[in-house]
Design an enzyme around this catalytic site. Structure first.
Site, PDB file in Angstrom:
ATOM      1  CB  VAL A 159      -0.910   0.023   1.252  1.00 53.69           C
ATOM      2  CG1 VAL A 159      -1.762   1.292   1.276  1.00 53.69           C
ATOM      3  CG2 VAL A 159      -1.796  -1.220   1.295  1.00 53.69           C
ATOM      4  CD  GLU A 160       2.587   5.668  -3.727  1.00 53.02           C
ATOM      5  OE1 GLU A 160       3.131   6.774  -3.919  1.00 53.02           O
ATOM      6  OE2 GLU A 160       2.201   4.927  -4.657  1.00 53.02           O
TER       7      GLU A 160
END
Length: 200
Positions: A159-160
């Site tokens: 996840v960013e």
């Protein structure tokens, strides 16, 4: 007199052909427009649905919502920020990232990204929740900077978090037409916002 009438007919014929060609081009352009509206949801296989629910609700602030009863397999639906995350209990371990992937954070690997209005605040939250992450700062050619934080969910899917709105989006060619999602793309949502507002 006859020559003049012939020329007039030729002009009218040419105009008609030009009109048909123009309408044909416009029809082709319209038919090439994909009738998409916005991203609806992301689906994730998981080893433990409850553990993934805990992660996405507590770390990323998603809200657990009711699933249609017609879905007779184990899973969960979450929603927030105009997008859904659908969790599905995996029956095959090989379809999930290897346990070693939990320790790998490669920004060039597959990931989903969320735009964030307070990257520093999100970093503080990750530290408090003891979530391992990688942080980097990029500077574009025009001097625009972007902060990025990468971390994994319980199953190793990356996840960013970023302030990506700082970067201007410019089409690389004239073929595509950028469509900005409108409010109507969001599914009907029942909220208890007013109830929360009234609580003292």
């Amino acid at each position: 007199m006859q020559k003049q009438e012939v020329k007039e007919e030729e002009r009218n014929s040419n105009k008609k052909e030009e009109k048909n060609e123009k309408e044909g081009d416009e029809g082709t352009k319209e038919s090439n427009q994909t009738p998409l509206m916005a991203l609806n949801h992301i689906s994730r296989l998981c080893r433990d649905v409850k553990e993934s629910i805990d992660f996405y609700t507590k770390v990323l602030g998603f809200v657990l919502i009711e699933r249609p009863q017609v879905l007779d397999f184990e899973g969960a639906w979450l929603f927030n920020y105009g997008v859904g995350i659908h969790l599905v209990q995996s029956k095959e371990e090989q379809k999930l990232p290897s346990p070693d992937a939990q320790h790998d954070l490669d920004p060039q690997d597959n990931h989903i990204s969320f735009q964030c209005e307070d990257v520093k605040g999100m970093e503080k939250k990750l530290k408090e929740m003891k979530v391992k992450y990688k942080k980097r700062n990029l500077e574009a050619e025009d001097g625009t900077t972007m902060d990025q934080i990468f971390f994994n969910d319980p199953d190793g899917f990356m996840v960013e978090i970023c302030n990506c709105e700082n970067l201007k989006l410019t089409p690389a060619d004239s073929q595509g037409k950028i469509k900005i999602p409108m409010d109507r793309h969001t599914p009907p949502v029942e909220t208890n916002q007013n109830e929360h507002d009234n609580v003292k």
